[in-house]
Scaffold this motif. Structure first.
Motif, PDB file in Angstrom:
ATOM      1  N   SER A  34      46.065  40.210  31.298  1.00 23.07           N
ATOM      2  CA  SER A  34      45.621  39.209  32.268  1.00 23.07           C
ATOM      3  C   SER A  34      44.126  38.952  32.133  1.00 23.07           C
ATOM      4  O   SER A  34      43.674  37.798  32.176  1.00 23.07           O
ATOM      5  CB  SER A  34      45.953  39.684  33.684  1.00 23.07           C
ATOM      6  OG  SER A  34      45.473  38.773  34.645  1.00 23.07           O
ATOM      7  N   LYS A  35      43.342  40.010  31.952  1.00 22.64           N
ATOM      8  CA  LYS A  35      41.889  39.864  31.763  1.00 22.64           C
ATOM      9  C   LYS A  35      41.592  39.050  30.509  1.00 22.64           C
ATOM     10  O   LYS A  35      40.722  38.181  30.513  1.00 22.64           O
ATOM     11  CB  LYS A  35      41.226  41.231  31.621  1.00 22.64           C
ATOM     12  CG  LYS A  35      40.988  41.969  32.893  1.00 22.64           C
ATOM     13  CD  LYS A  35      40.272  43.267  32.548  1.00 22.64           C
ATOM     14  CE  LYS A  35      39.918  44.082  33.734  1.00 22.64           C
ATOM     15  NZ  LYS A  35      39.240  45.330  33.340  1.00 22.64           N
ATOM     16  N   ALA A  36      42.317  39.340  29.433  1.00 28.86           N
ATOM     17  CA  ALA A  36      42.103  38.616  28.177  1.00 28.86           C
ATOM     18  C   ALA A  36      42.473  37.143  28.336  1.00 28.86           C
ATOM     19  O   ALA A  36      41.772  36.257  27.832  1.00 28.86           O
ATOM     20  CB  ALA A  36      42.920  39.246  27.057  1.00 28.86           C
ATOM     21  N   ALA A  37      43.545  36.863  29.053  1.00 29.15           N
ATOM     22  CA  ALA A  37      43.961  35.475  29.278  1.00 29.15           C
ATOM     23  C   ALA A  37      42.925  34.732  30.121  1.00 29.15           C
ATOM     24  O   ALA A  37      42.602  33.574  29.844  1.00 29.15           O
ATOM     25  CB  ALA A  37      45.331  35.430  29.951  1.00 29.15           C
ATOM     26  N   GLY A  61      36.660  41.325  39.235  1.00 26.96           N
ATOM     27  CA  GLY A  61      37.968  41.145  38.627  1.00 26.96           C
ATOM     28  C   GLY A  61      38.310  39.712  38.270  1.00 26.96           C
ATOM     29  O   GLY A  61      39.421  39.427  37.838  1.00 26.96           O
ATOM     30  N   ALA A  62      37.402  38.804  38.476  1.00 26.49           N
ATOM     31  CA  ALA A  62      37.609  37.394  38.125  1.00 26.49           C
ATOM     32  C   ALA A  62      36.304  36.884  37.510  1.00 26.49           C
ATOM     33  O   ALA A  62      35.396  37.656  37.236  1.00 26.49           O
ATOM     34  CB  ALA A  62      37.978  36.579  39.360  1.00 26.49           C
ATOM     35  N   TRP A  63      36.227  35.597  37.268  1.00 27.04           N
ATOM     36  CA  TRP A  63      35.025  34.975  36.701  1.00 27.04           C
ATOM     37  C   TRP A  63      34.524  33.907  37.660  1.00 27.04           C
ATOM     38  O   TRP A  63      35.306  33.091  38.144  1.00 27.04           O
ATOM     39  CB  TRP A  63      35.356  34.303  35.370  1.00 27.04           C
ATOM     40  CG  TRP A  63      35.702  35.267  34.295  1.00 27.04           C
ATOM     41  CD1 TRP A  63      36.919  35.849  34.083  1.00 27.04           C
ATOM     42  CD2 TRP A  63      34.831  35.768  33.291  1.00 27.04           C
ATOM     43  NE1 TRP A  63      36.854  36.688  32.999  1.00 27.04           N
ATOM     44  CE2 TRP A  63      35.581  36.651  32.486  1.00 27.04           C
ATOM     45  CE3 TRP A  63      33.492  35.553  32.984  1.00 27.04           C
ATOM     46  CZ2 TRP A  63      35.035  37.314  31.399  1.00 27.04           C
ATOM     47  CZ3 TRP A  63      32.955  36.211  31.901  1.00 27.04           C
ATOM     48  CH2 TRP A  63      33.722  37.081  31.123  1.00 27.04           C
ATOM     49  N   THR A  64      33.222  33.897  37.920  1.00 33.40           N
ATOM     50  CA  THR A  64      32.611  32.804  38.677  1.00 33.40           C
ATOM     51  C   THR A  64      32.018  31.851  37.652  1.00 33.40           C
ATOM     52  O   THR A  64      31.315  32.267  36.741  1.00 33.40           O
ATOM     53  CB  THR A  64      31.520  33.322  39.628  1.00 33.40           C
ATOM     54  OG1 THR A  64      32.120  34.231  40.547  1.00 33.40           O
ATOM     55  CG2 THR A  64      30.880  32.179  40.392  1.00 33.40           C
ATOM     56  N   VAL A  65      32.339  30.563  37.810  1.00 31.57           N
ATOM     57  CA  VAL A  65      31.854  29.534  36.887  1.00 31.57           C
ATOM     58  C   VAL A  65      30.753  28.755  37.589  1.00 31.57           C
ATOM     59  O   VAL A  65      30.905  28.347  38.746  1.00 31.57           O
ATOM     60  CB  VAL A  65      33.000  28.594  36.457  1.00 31.57           C
ATOM     61  CG1 VAL A  65      32.495  27.487  35.554  1.00 31.57           C
ATOM     62  CG2 VAL A  65      34.098  29.387  35.770  1.00 31.57           C
ATOM     63  N   LEU A  72      30.597  26.836  40.971  1.00 29.99           N
ATOM     64  CA  LEU A  72      31.581  25.755  41.016  1.00 29.99           C
ATOM     65  C   LEU A  72      32.961  26.243  41.415  1.00 29.99           C
ATOM     66  O   LEU A  72      33.713  25.542  42.083  1.00 29.99           O
ATOM     67  CB  LEU A  72      31.640  25.099  39.636  1.00 29.99           C
ATOM     68  CG  LEU A  72      32.565  23.938  39.435  1.00 29.99           C
ATOM     69  CD1 LEU A  72      32.078  22.728  40.223  1.00 29.99           C
ATOM     70  CD2 LEU A  72      32.646  23.590  37.963  1.00 29.99           C
ATOM     71  N   GLY A  73      33.298  27.449  40.978  1.00 30.37           N
ATOM     72  CA  GLY A  73      34.622  27.958  41.282  1.00 30.37           C
ATOM     73  C   GLY A  73      34.879  29.295  40.621  1.00 30.37           C
ATOM     74  O   GLY A  73      33.961  29.946  40.123  1.00 30.37           O
ATOM     75  N   ILE A  74      36.144  29.673  40.616  1.00 28.56           N
ATOM     76  CA  ILE A  74      36.577  30.977  40.136  1.00 28.56           C
ATOM     77  C   ILE A  74      37.706  30.799  39.130  1.00 28.56           C
ATOM     78  O   ILE A  74      38.593  29.967  39.333  1.00 28.56           O
ATOM     79  CB  ILE A  74      37.082  31.835  41.316  1.00 28.56           C
ATOM     80  CG1 ILE A  74      35.956  32.071  42.319  1.00 28.56           C
ATOM     81  CG2 ILE A  74      37.681  33.143  40.845  1.00 28.56           C
ATOM     82  CD1 ILE A  74      36.413  32.676  43.628  1.00 28.56           C
ATOM     83  N   VAL A  75      37.662  31.578  38.068  1.00 27.60           N
ATOM     84  CA  VAL A  75      38.788  31.658  37.140  1.00 27.60           C
ATOM     85  C   VAL A  75      39.350  33.061  37.273  1.00 27.60           C
ATOM     86  O   VAL A  75      38.626  34.045  37.110  1.00 27.60           O
ATOM     87  CB  VAL A  75      38.364  31.382  35.680  1.00 27.60           C
ATOM     88  CG1 VAL A  75      39.523  31.636  34.730  1.00 27.60           C
ATOM     89  CG2 VAL A  75      37.858  29.960  35.529  1.00 27.60           C
ATOM     90  N   GLY A  76      40.625  33.145  37.619  1.00 30.24           N
ATOM     91  CA  GLY A  76      41.276  34.440  37.778  1.00 30.24           C
ATOM     92  C   GLY A  76      42.762  34.270  37.947  1.00 30.24           C
ATOM     93  O   GLY A  76      43.235  33.202  38.382  1.00 30.24           O
ATOM     94  N   SER A  99      44.410  29.406  47.310  1.00 31.60           N
ATOM     95  CA  SER A  99      43.359  30.413  47.465  1.00 31.60           C
ATOM     96  C   SER A  99      43.332  31.294  46.230  1.00 31.60           C
ATOM     97  O   SER A  99      44.383  31.728  45.762  1.00 31.60           O
ATOM     98  CB  SER A  99      43.616  31.276  48.703  1.00 31.60           C
ATOM     99  OG  SER A  99      43.446  30.502  49.864  1.00 31.60           O
ATOM    100  N   PRO A 100      42.148  31.600  45.711  1.00 29.27           N
ATOM    101  CA  PRO A 100      42.057  32.432  44.511  1.00 29.27           C
ATOM    102  C   PRO A 100      42.462  33.885  44.741  1.00 29.27           C
ATOM    103  O   PRO A 100      42.841  34.581  43.812  1.00 29.27           O
ATOM    104  CB  PRO A 100      40.597  32.324  44.097  1.00 29.27           C
ATOM    105  CG  PRO A 100      39.867  31.835  45.286  1.00 29.27           C
ATOM    106  CD  PRO A 100      40.842  31.109  46.152  1.00 29.27           C
ATOM    107  N   TYR A 101      42.370  34.365  45.976  1.00 31.20           N
ATOM    108  CA  TYR A 101      42.767  35.727  46.311  1.00 31.20           C
ATOM    109  C   TYR A 101      42.998  35.775  47.821  1.00 31.20           C
ATOM    110  O   TYR A 101      42.525  34.898  48.560  1.00 31.20           O
ATOM    111  CB  TYR A 101      41.706  36.751  45.871  1.00 31.20           C
ATOM    112  CG  TYR A 101      40.321  36.465  46.370  1.00 31.20           C
ATOM    113  CD1 TYR A 101      39.880  36.949  47.603  1.00 31.20           C
ATOM    114  CD2 TYR A 101      39.435  35.692  45.630  1.00 31.20           C
ATOM    115  CE1 TYR A 101      38.610  36.661  48.077  1.00 31.20           C
ATOM    116  CE2 TYR A 101      38.155  35.411  46.080  1.00 31.20           C
ATOM    117  CZ  TYR A 101      37.755  35.905  47.305  1.00 31.20           C
ATOM    118  OH  TYR A 101      36.503  35.622  47.770  1.00 31.20           O
ATOM    119  N   PRO A 102      43.745  36.765  48.314  1.00 29.31           N
ATOM    120  CA  PRO A 102      44.027  36.839  49.749  1.00 29.31           C
ATOM    121  C   PRO A 102      42.750  36.894  50.582  1.00 29.31           C
ATOM    122  O   PRO A 102      41.822  37.638  50.262  1.00 29.31           O
ATOM    123  CB  PRO A 102      44.820  38.150  49.884  1.00 29.31           C
ATOM    124  CG  PRO A 102      45.396  38.387  48.531  1.00 29.31           C
ATOM    125  CD  PRO A 102      44.402  37.825  47.557  1.00 29.31           C
ATOM    126  N   GLY A 103      42.694  36.080  51.597  1.00 27.77           N
ATOM    127  CA  GLY A 103      41.544  36.051  52.492  1.00 27.77           C
ATOM    128  C   GLY A 103      40.432  35.105  52.068  1.00 27.77           C
ATOM    129  O   GLY A 103      39.467  34.931  52.794  1.00 27.77           O
TER     130      GLY A 103
END
Length: 141
Positions: A34-37, A61-65, A72-76, A99-103
């Motif tokens: 998942s991290k590699a993707a 655990g994700a990427w901020t762009v 701008l947003g999150i990739v995860g 939502s990118p993650y709960p909460g």
């Protein structure tokens, strides 16, 4: 299992820092895949945004762009989540709320296939979103 082995056992079930076994190994392998993707998706997004001033940073655990030094947003989790802004009208044609993650606050989930099918449209759209976002405050040192 001896008490000594129990002490040396890590949270992932590995002894002495070795590779986890069984279900732990499968979970670790899935997490790495998942991290590699996500990393590949970030690279594809940054390539689509060229020649704009875009960068990404791994966080929690994700990427901020960032575009024009604005988050701008999150990739995860295999998705591209774009922040809500006054440019929502433009995003509503191509993305759906999620939502990118709960909460988390609701973002726009941009389909990754758009990066391959319409990179120019993605660049134009995300440039408009970045222009609508407030500037990041300067850090005091």
């Amino acid at each position: 299992m001896s008490a000594e082995q129990d002490k040396r056992r890590g949270r992932d079930g590995a002894v002495n820092g070795g590779a986890p076994s069984g279900a732990g190994a499968a979970e670790a392998a899935a997490k790495e895949a998942s991290k590699a993707a996500d990393r590949a998706l970030v690279e594809e997004l940054l390539e689509a945004l060229e020649p704009l001033e875009a960068r990404a940073r791994a966080m929690f655990g994700a990427w901020t762009v960032y575009l024009d030094d604005k988050p701008l947003g999150i990739v995860g989790d295999g998705g591209i989540y774009i922040k809500r802004s006054s440019a929502d009208r433009l995003l509503s044609r191509l993305a759906r709320p999620a939502s990118p993650y709960p909460g988390a606050k609701e973002h726009w989930l941009l389909p990754p296939k758009l990066l391959r099918e319409s990179p120019d449209d993605v660049r134009e759209l995300l440039s408009a979103v970045a222009a609508a976002l407030p500037a990041r405050p300067k850090r005091r040192r």
